[in-house]
Design an enzyme around this catalytic site. Structure first.
Site, PDB file in Angstrom:
ATOM      1  N   SER A  12       2.351  -5.069   0.032  1.00 23.25           N
ATOM      2  CA  SER A  12       3.456  -4.971  -0.797  1.00 23.25           C
ATOM      3  C   SER A  12       4.738  -4.497   0.029  1.00 23.25           C
ATOM      4  CB  SER A  12       3.337  -3.585  -1.752  1.00 23.25           C
ATOM      5  OG  SER A  12       2.966  -2.498  -0.856  1.00 23.25           O
ATOM      6  N   HIS A  15       1.053 -10.609  -4.527  1.00 24.89           N
ATOM      7  CA  HIS A  15       1.141  -9.289  -4.781  1.00 24.89           C
ATOM      8  C   HIS A  15       1.236  -8.763  -6.201  1.00 24.89           C
ATOM      9  CE1 HIS A  15       4.524  -5.767  -4.378  1.00 24.89           C
ATOM     10  NE2 HIS A  15       3.327  -5.391  -4.281  1.00 24.89           N
ATOM     11  N   GLU A  47       3.783 -11.530  -7.760  1.00 26.71           N
ATOM     12  CA  GLU A  47       4.575 -12.334  -6.929  1.00 26.71           C
ATOM     13  C   GLU A  47       3.803 -13.050  -5.915  1.00 26.71           C
ATOM     14  OE1 GLU A  47       8.101  -9.187  -6.120  1.00 26.71           O
ATOM     15  OE2 GLU A  47       6.482  -8.780  -4.727  1.00 26.71           O
TER      16      GLU A  47
HETATM   17  P1  NAI Z   1      -6.695   2.094  -1.817  1.00 20.17           P
HETATM   18  O1  NAI Z   1      -6.587   3.374  -0.945  1.00 20.17           O
HETATM   19  O2  NAI Z   1      -6.849   2.560  -3.260  1.00 20.17           O
HETATM   20  O3  NAI Z   1      -7.941   1.139  -1.751  1.00 20.17           O
HETATM   21  C1  NAI Z   1      -7.989   0.589  -0.150  1.00 20.17           C
HETATM   22  C2  NAI Z   1      -9.287   0.428  -0.023  1.00 20.17           C
HETATM   23  O4  NAI Z   1      -9.681  -0.602   1.137  1.00 20.17           O
HETATM   24  C3  NAI Z   1     -10.427   1.319   0.085  1.00 20.17           C
HETATM   25  O5  NAI Z   1     -11.426   1.439  -0.691  1.00 20.17           O
HETATM   26  C4  NAI Z   1     -10.804   1.317   1.781  1.00 20.17           C
HETATM   27  O6  NAI Z   1     -11.883   1.969   1.821  1.00 20.17           O
HETATM   28  C5  NAI Z   1     -10.882  -0.146   1.789  1.00 20.17           C
HETATM   29  N1  NAI Z   1     -10.455  -0.809   3.211  1.00 20.17           N
HETATM   30  C6  NAI Z   1      -9.779   0.036   3.959  1.00 20.17           C
HETATM   31  N2  NAI Z   1      -9.859  -0.906   5.236  1.00 20.17           N
HETATM   32  C7  NAI Z   1     -10.580  -1.666   5.050  1.00 20.17           C
HETATM   33  C8  NAI Z   1     -11.302  -3.055   5.842  1.00 20.17           C
HETATM   34  N3  NAI Z   1     -10.719  -3.017   6.936  1.00 20.17           N
HETATM   35  N4  NAI Z   1     -12.279  -3.718   5.463  1.00 20.17           N
HETATM   36  C9  NAI Z   1     -12.747  -3.561   4.067  1.00 20.17           C
HETATM   37  N5  NAI Z   1     -12.261  -2.564   3.223  1.00 20.17           N
HETATM   38  C10 NAI Z   1     -11.129  -1.812   3.790  1.00 20.17           C
HETATM   39  O7  NAI Z   1      -5.594   1.422  -1.630  1.00 20.17           O
HETATM   40  P2  NAI Z   1      -4.814   0.474  -2.896  1.00 20.17           P
HETATM   41  O8  NAI Z   1      -3.720   1.489  -3.579  1.00 20.17           O
HETATM   42  O9  NAI Z   1      -5.621  -0.337  -3.584  1.00 20.17           O
HETATM   43  O10 NAI Z   1      -3.863  -0.579  -1.890  1.00 20.17           O
HETATM   44  C11 NAI Z   1      -4.590  -1.736  -1.293  1.00 20.17           C
HETATM   45  C12 NAI Z   1      -3.132  -2.749  -1.024  1.00 20.17           C
HETATM   46  O11 NAI Z   1      -2.578  -2.996  -2.149  1.00 20.17           O
HETATM   47  C13 NAI Z   1      -2.302  -2.093  -0.150  1.00 20.17           C
HETATM   48  O12 NAI Z   1      -1.887  -3.060   0.774  1.00 20.17           O
HETATM   49  C14 NAI Z   1      -1.268  -1.738  -0.809  1.00 20.17           C
HETATM   50  O13 NAI Z   1       0.057  -1.670   0.068  1.00 20.17           O
HETATM   51  C15 NAI Z   1      -1.140  -2.752  -1.744  1.00 20.17           C
HETATM   52  N6  NAI Z   1      -0.694  -2.403  -2.961  1.00 20.17           N
HETATM   53  C16 NAI Z   1      -0.717  -1.075  -3.703  1.00 20.17           C
HETATM   54  C17 NAI Z   1      -0.063  -1.031  -4.824  1.00 20.17           C
HETATM   55  C18 NAI Z   1      -0.518   0.372  -5.350  1.00 20.17           C
HETATM   56  O14 NAI Z   1       0.394   0.791  -6.361  1.00 20.17           O
HETATM   57  N7  NAI Z   1      -1.377   1.219  -4.992  1.00 20.17           N
HETATM   58  C19 NAI Z   1       0.750  -1.758  -5.514  1.00 20.17           C
HETATM   59  C20 NAI Z   1       0.862  -3.159  -5.028  1.00 20.17           C
HETATM   60  C21 NAI Z   1       0.231  -3.284  -3.736  1.00 20.17           C
END
Ligand code: NAI
Length: 506
Positions: free
Chosen positions: A121, A142, A154
């Site tokens: 994001s 996104h 996006e």
């Molecule tokens: P989250 O913390 O809920 O989930 C991330 C997951 O990725 C975790 O289960 C973690 O164990 C895993 N992980 C971390 N590093 C890893 C790796 N190297 N290999 C495999 N798994 C790995 O995070 P969330 O909220 O789902 O966000 C994920 C992405 O989406 C980020 O880039 C965030 O900026 C983006 N994003 C988040 C939004 C939100 O509202 N939460 C909205 C739009 C984008």
């Protein structure tokens, strides 16, 4: 069903990854989830199954669809399980080093034609792809949280992304039931960039002591039709999320004044007043429900003085009609009598400046925000200046509340509350078009679907008048001497000749 991508890999099975996996399987793809945390992909699978079962109970999908969704979703132990995929979407932690490393690992596993997409994001898609052998295969994809309900995505082209990759992702988004918008790889892309004015301008208004946060929320909901006020929205999102976004976009644009964050949120974040999730933010919460303070009551006034309206008032004819409907005695002389309550209705200028320039007695001068058509607004907003007498303030308040409409009285401010916030949103939206970050149509779609605004930034500007928007910003620049109010060339040109802000040159 013939999905654009038949085999889809998802890396990172957190809040976002599981949402994307769900709608990808629903679109007909075979989906494999991988997460570095033991058991995370499996628990995401359980959660998605539960989601589908609820959809089945509500009759949204039948038993046959439910079974086929389930067969299309599985987990893998490691990235090796994604080697056969034609699309991989990463939704791992928001760190450039982690995402760039992950992408290069994936690139070495997959076929040359596989598309690698990032759900980032705030990071640059170009930077994520920079070290790869095939950066043309990498794009931003996104989504918004919660993915199945937020129907916009996006599609972001990095500097080297192939056009065909973005086109395929956009087609796939439509198969998932989402609306794709195409964005240039710039800080905040479209939605997080366009959303900058709402909170930051509201914070600035509170910071100046013009109105308290609850009054700002009431005004923007009742006058403009926002579903949530900016402070309610910050409480809902949590300052742990929204303040860092404000800072990140400000710094990524090299301290562009339009995006300047506020010391108010920095301090509240440090103090743990995050919002609803911490039980207290701008509002206090009791069992998750915001505790709202009551509004100041309408003052009782025995006799309302005659009213004189400045000949330079915005929407003067409507204002005079309103005063007549409210039963006011209207003075028609060239200047107000010594008794008259003096009403001014500037765009962008503060009441003090207007009183001085129009040689009015500041003690009897009150401003009313006439940017918004009174008939379509649920609230009237009055502004005093530092010299306004209390009897005049009370008289104006009582008069404007005679028909039962809500009234807020704020302190003097260049541009009242709605003018400041709306002009700010319109200006930033205009600048997004000026920079070619997306098309005007995609800006409108992204903002209405991604931020839930009543109108997109350009339609909002058209609704209140492109020329008025320009006038508000020019005058606020004079009042505040602050470059954050300088109009974008897009708005400046269209506003100057009264052209629709949606007008795109060939
Ligand atoms: P989250 O913390 O809920 O989930 C991330 C997951 O990725 C975790 O289960 C973690 O164990 C895993 N992980 C971390 N590093 C890893 C790796 N190297 N290999 C495999 N798994 C790995 O995070 P969330 O909220 O789902 O966000 C994920 C992405 O989406 C980020 O880039 C965030 O900026 C983006 N994003 C988040 C939004 C939100 O509202 N939460 C909205 C739009 C984008």
């Amino acid at each position: 069903m013939n999905p654009v991508f038949k085999q889809v890999g998802i890396v990172g099975a957190g809040a976002m990854g599981r949402g994307i996996a769900q709608i990808a399987a629903q679109a007909g793809s075979h989906v494999v989830m991988v997460d570095m945390q033991n058991g995370a992909a499996e628990s995401a699978q359980v959660a998605i199954h539960a989601q589908w079962e609820r959809m089945c109970e509500r009759g949204k999908v039948d038993a046959i669809q439910l079974a086929s969704f389930k067969t299309r979703l599985r987990c893998a132990e490691s990235l090796g399980g994604l080697a056969h995929c034609d699309l991989i979407v990463e939704a791992v932690v928001e760190r450039l080093d982690v995402k760039a490393h992950l992408m290069s690992e994936l690139e070495s596993l997959v076929q040359a034609g596989t598309v690698l997409a990032s759900n980032t994001s705030s990071l640059s898609v170009t930077a994520i792809a920079a070290g790869l052998k095939r950066p043309e295969q990498v794009a931003g994809f996104h989504f918004f949280n919660p993915v199945p309900l937020m129907k916009v995505v996006e599609v972001i082209a990095g500097l080297k992304t192939a056009t065909s990759v973005c086109a395929a992702l956009a087609d796939y988004a439509r198969q998932m039931g989402h609306t794709p918008v195409k964005a240039m790889d710039t800080p905040g892309f479209i939605v997080n960039h366009a959303g900058r004015a709402y909170g930051t301008e509201a914070l600035r208004i509170v910071n100046e002591g013009v109105a308290d946060f609850a009054t700002v929320d009431r005004i923007l909901k009742d006058q403009i039709g926002f579903k949530l006020g900016p402070f309610e929205l910050m409480d809902l999102t949590g300052l742990d999320v929204s303040h860092p976004v404000m800072e990140a976009i400000y710094h990524q644009y090299f301290e562009e004044p339009r995006y300047r964050p506020s010391a108010i949120t920095a301090q509240r974040l440090a103090g743990g007043l995050l919002g609803k999730k911490s039980g207290a933010g701008f509002y206090a919460y009791d069992a998750g429900v915001a505790q709202l303070s009551s509004e100041p009551s309408v003052p009782h006034v025995d006799e309302i003085p005659p009213v004189w309206v400045s000949p330079r008032a915005a929407r003067r004819v409507e204002l005079l009609g309103l005063l007549r409907d409210l039963g006011a005695k209207i003075e028609t002389g060239a200047s107000p009598s010594t008794l008259a309550l003096t009403l001014v209705a500037p765009l962008g200028f503060d009441i003090t400046t207007v009183a001085v320039v129009e040689r009015l007695d500041p003690a009897r001068t009150i401003g009313i925000d006439m940017m918004v058509d009174d008939a379509s607004s649920k609230r009237r907003v009055l502004a005093t200046n530092p010299a306004t007498r209390q009897d005049m303030r009370h008289a104006a308040h009582a008069l404007m509340a005679r028909d039962g409409k809500s009234v807020s009285v704020i302190k003097d401010s260049g541009g009242f509350v709605s003018q400041r916030v709306v002009a700010g949103i319109v200006n930033i939206g205009s600048d997004i078009c000026q920079q070619g970050i997306c098309t005007p149509a995609d800006l409108e779609t992204a903002v209405t679907l991604g931020l839930g605004y009543p109108l997109g930034p350009l339609a909002l500007g058209n609704a209140y008048g492109p020329t008025n928007m320009l006038e508000i910003l020019f005058n606020m620049q004079t009042v505040y001497g602050d470059p954050r109010y300088r109009p974008s060339p897009w708005l400046r040109r269209r506003g100057a000749i009264g052209l629709s802000l949606l007008h795109q040159e060939d």
